[in-house]
Design a protein around this motif. Structure first.
Motif: not given
Length: 193
Positions: A128-155
């Motif tokens: 999405p165009a809204a995701h072309l510029n992200l931050g400043p935020l934590t790496l975890r929040d940036a990854l979750l923002t890009l993936a969207g609410p339907s996805w869970e982050l596993r590290v």
């Protein structure tokens, strides 16, 4: 009018006499003070002082004239997902979510895992165009923002891989619809419009 002696009209003598008078009054007042005895009204039992825990030794180094720097890693250096990112995605005509995730993970110490058919579908989505510029935020929040609410982050910290799993029972996921064969309805032969 009777004239007064010359010694009382000289300014230096008046000054000296005033100084001597002031000195004598200061000495006399110092001797006149008495000490009042102070007796406590009631004696209370003193509580024992708490045992201070062993003081932690925190190594520091002087940095500049007034600055001491603690010689310990910051939280973002211990947990790499807490590092702050401020990302501007390269403007490509066909950028995908997978491209955005890979760009955010550059130089973070993590890599994106490529397993699972559902994850490959996530990576193929358009960015999405809204995701072309992200931050400043934590790496975890940036990854979750890009993936969207339907996805869970596993590290996986052992291999430093970042994976996404689809949230089970997600209300935002599209409900499975009827197949194409079920969607075709046949009309009875006698009731044509």
């Amino acid at each position: 009018m009777p004239s007064s002696p010359l010694c009382f009209h000289h300014p230096a003598r008046n000054l000296r006499a005033g100084f001597i008078g002031l000195l004598l009054s200061a000495l006399a007042s110092g001797c006149a003070t008495t000490a009042a005895s102070h007796a406590p009204d009631s004696i209370e039992k003193a509580s024992p002082a708490p045992n201070p825990e062993a003081a932690q030794f925190i190594p520091v180094v002087r940095s500049g004239r007034y600055t001491l720097v603690e010689l310990a890693p910051m939280a973002a250096q211990r947990d790499l997902l807490l590092q702050t990112v401020d990302v501007s995605m390269p403007e490509e005509a066909r950028a995908t979510v997978g491209d955005g995730l890979r760009h955010v993970l550059k130089r973070s110490g993590y890599q994106l895992c490529e397993t699972g058919q559902a994850v490959i579908a996530l990576y193929a989505l358009p960015l999405p165009a809204a995701h072309l510029n992200l931050g400043p935020l934590t790496l975890r929040d940036a990854l979750l923002t890009l993936a969207g609410p339907s996805w869970e982050l596993r590290v996986d910290d052992r291999t430093r891989q970042v994976c996404f799993e689809q949230v089970s029972g997600d209300a935002t996921a599209p409900a499975p619809g009827p197949s194409a064969a079920e969607a075709v309805q046949t009309l009875p032969s006698g009731d044509q419009p």
